[in-house]
Write an enzyme that holds these catalytic residues in place. Structure first.
Site, PDB file in Angstrom:
ATOM      1  N   GLY A 169      -1.808   2.368  -0.933  1.00  0.00           N
ATOM      2  CA  GLY A 169      -2.997   1.646  -1.384  1.00  0.00           C
ATOM      3  C   GLY A 169      -3.199   0.360  -0.613  1.00  0.00           C
ATOM      4  O   GLY A 169      -3.241   0.350   0.622  1.00  0.00           O
ATOM      5  N   GLY A 170      -3.328  -0.742  -1.358  1.00  0.00           N
ATOM      6  CA  GLY A 170      -3.560  -2.035  -0.720  1.00  0.00           C
ATOM      7  C   GLY A 170      -2.456  -2.406   0.250  1.00  0.00           C
ATOM      8  O   GLY A 170      -2.685  -3.120   1.227  1.00  0.00           O
ATOM      9  N   GLY A 403     -19.860   7.837  34.471  1.00  0.00           N
ATOM     10  CA  GLY A 403     -19.921   6.805  33.430  1.00  0.00           C
ATOM     11  C   GLY A 403     -18.585   6.117  33.275  1.00  0.00           C
ATOM     12  O   GLY A 403     -18.508   4.935  32.935  1.00  0.00           O
TER      13      GLY A 403
END
Ligand code: HXC
Length: 513
Positions: A169-170, A403
């Site tokens: 989680g956090g 590119g």
């Protein structure tokens, strides 16, 4: 010890209790093959330099029920690494699984503020079950305190996250916002939702290591910048990383005494095969150029067609990014664009000059890549390089087509010094493709198509696949003997030490995130 007898007794009793807790923690953590928060801090910092802050802080008595261990589940403070001040916190898994209460959040926030005010790096050693379940919503606000500072300090002081246990989680999100995430194999893992939740929601079965272990994040997700086999190596990597960075965005990286030129650096040109279809390892080029051949590679196992890492030239810290011809010819895909863009921005934020080693056939063609948004991801690289205000140097070792020419350190994107080796091919495309497009009719009508193709290939190579057309127009500043590469780069870096760019007056560019 001086002071009143009663006061002294109380202090000694508290210290004895803390010592007892530490011994219990040590037993628990060692059983799991891990160190304690305090042991980790001691290994990270210079001997005896740790000053603890908030050792007695705990959850206040209040309406929110929950445990109130003294010091709570994190050890915080500051000290020095190689004599340079740093702020530090280490979560203590032996206290409620290292979970984050409001107090933990506030303790971490305090040392982050110390880092901000003192202009010093903040190092977090993470080992936590996330927001404290018993703390309810109030515990979530503890994370809010940390997240806000992670964002506020981004680009102000270096933020390092050492992952030394489960981080859910956090506990995964805060590190993800920092500059570098370092993980320990078979010991740390990171995920937003764990195996149990995944099984309940999607039916997928996966173990924690496979879902979010160090190897997973170092090879598949790109979340981890470095992975090691032990906590001690993880700490050494953190110390090494910091040695390349300044303490804050207002300083230049620390210079060290110039290192030795690597043995054989004058023969560097031999690394690149004459045959353009044969590969080589760009790491061999880099390690033959930089001081003592020392190169700290970042994310070495993720997005492997692109190489990123730190080194020194003449004692000056540099960030290097380059294509890896050994892997899929060094083609640029979505992950490679992300990897180099983030690295360039990290270097730029902390005043580390950037050197680009280019040998690139182009962007990776494919439906997956197009549908995955290679257009917007590839554009990040143009933003990152163009916006960087640090000294920017480019060495074209072989090809730079299409590119991809533009995104690998092109002069037009504000490079400060562009060097090409004599065999460099700067062109819209390689010989095979160009001949097929330009001379399709001639090839079709030729009596001997093979001979005609060989003739046209030679013509195209002679006219287009050289560094001189680019040098004639000033797109490269010099075509150099590969043997001169190290010397040329050092002179350019010295010249650019006073580089200053006036920023355009706007809020910020809208990089294609
Ligand atoms: C309170 C916790 C805890 C938590 C673990 N513990 N996580 N206590 N809050 N979040 C406690 C356990 O109860 C246990 O206590 C001790 O820590 C050790 O945990 P174990 O489960 O025995 O260890 P292990 O088997 O190694 O498993 C570790 C773990 C697991 C994977 C981290 O504990 C776990 O899944 N925890 C919950 C993870 C989670 O979902 N967290 C919430 C995230 S939400 P005892 O007393 O038995 O020793 C979040 C949102 C933030 O963080 C968003 C902010 C805005």
């Amino acid at each position: 010890m001086s002071g009143t007898a009663e006061g002294t007794d109380q202090l000694l009793a508290r210290r004895a209790a803390a010592q007892e807790r530490e011994e219990q923690a040590r037993a628990k953590q060692h059983e799991r093959g891990r160190g304690t928060a305090r042991e980790r801090i001691d290994k990270l910092l210079d001997d005896g330099s740790f000053t603890e802050v908030d050792r007695y802080r705990r959850e206040p008595v209040g309406p929110t029920p929950g445990p109130r261990p003294e010091g709570d589940a994190v050890v915080t403070g500051h000290g020095t690494i190689d004599g340079r001040p740093v702020a530090v916190y280490a979560q203590d898994f032996t206290v409620l699984g290292g979970s984050v209460s409001l107090t933990v959040g506030q303790k971490v926030a305090k040392v982050m503020d110390i880092a901000a005010k003192g202009g010093m790096p903040i190092i977090g050693m993470n080992d936590s079950g996330g927001a404290r379940i018993q703390g309810g919503l109030v515990a979530l606000t503890g994370y809010g305190e940390i997240f806000r500072r992670n964002v506020g300090l981004s680009g102000v002081v270096p933020q390092l996250s050492l992952m030394m246990g489960p981080c859910a989680g956090g506990a995964a999100y805060s590190p993800a916002m920092t500059d570098f995430v370092l993980m320990v194999r078979q010991s740390s893992y990171m995920f937003v939702t764990g195996p149990e939740v995944i099984r309940a929601v999607t039916g997928e079965r996966v173990d924690p290591e496979t879902l979010g272990g160090a190897d997973t994040h170092a090879t598949r997700s790109g979340v981890a910048h470095l992975a090691t086999d032990s906590e001690a190596e993880c700490i050494e990597d953190a110390q090494a990383l910091l040695s390349y960075l300044p303490s804050n965005h207002l300083q230049l990286p620390p210079d060290v005494a110039p290192g030795e030129a690597p043995e054989g650096h004058r023969d560097i040109g031999r690394i690149v095969p004459d045959d353009p279809s044969r590969s080589y390892d760009m790491r061999d080029v880099i390690t033959k150029v930089v001081d003592d051949g020392e190169f700290l590679e970042i994310q070495p196992e993720w997005a492997t067609t692109m190489i990123c890492g730190f080194a020194r030239l003449g004692g000056m810290s540099v960030g290097i990014y380059g294509n890896q011809p050994k892997i899929r010819a060094g083609v640029i895909d979505i992950d490679a664009s992300e990897k180099a863009s983030r690295f360039i921005r990290t270097c730029d934020a902390f005043n580390v000059p950037i050197i680009c080693f280019a040998d690139v056939p182009g962007y990776l063609p494919g439906v997956d890549q197009e549908w995955g948004g290679i257009i917007r991801h590839g554009a990040k690289l143009i933003f990152a390089w163009t916006e960087a205000t640090v000294p920017k140097l480019t060495v074209n070792t072989r090809k730079a087509y299409g590119g991809a020419y533009g995104v690998m350190g092109a002069k037009q994107l504000d490079a400060d010094a562009n060097f090409a080796w004599p065999q460099a091919e700067l062109a819209v495309m390689g010989a095979e493709g160009a001949v097929s497009v330009l001379w399709r009719k001639e090839l079709k009508e030729a009596e001997d198509p093979d001979a005609k193709r060989a003739e046209l290939l030679a013509l195209y190579r002679r006219e287009f696949l050289q560094p001189y057309p680019a040098a004639e127009r000033g797109y490269v500043d010099d075509v150099i003997d590969p043997a001169e590469t190290r010397d040329k780069l050092i002179v350019a870096l010295q010249r650019l030490r006073t580089k200053y760019i006036e920023r355009v007056d706007r809020k910020f560019s809208n990089i294609t995130l």
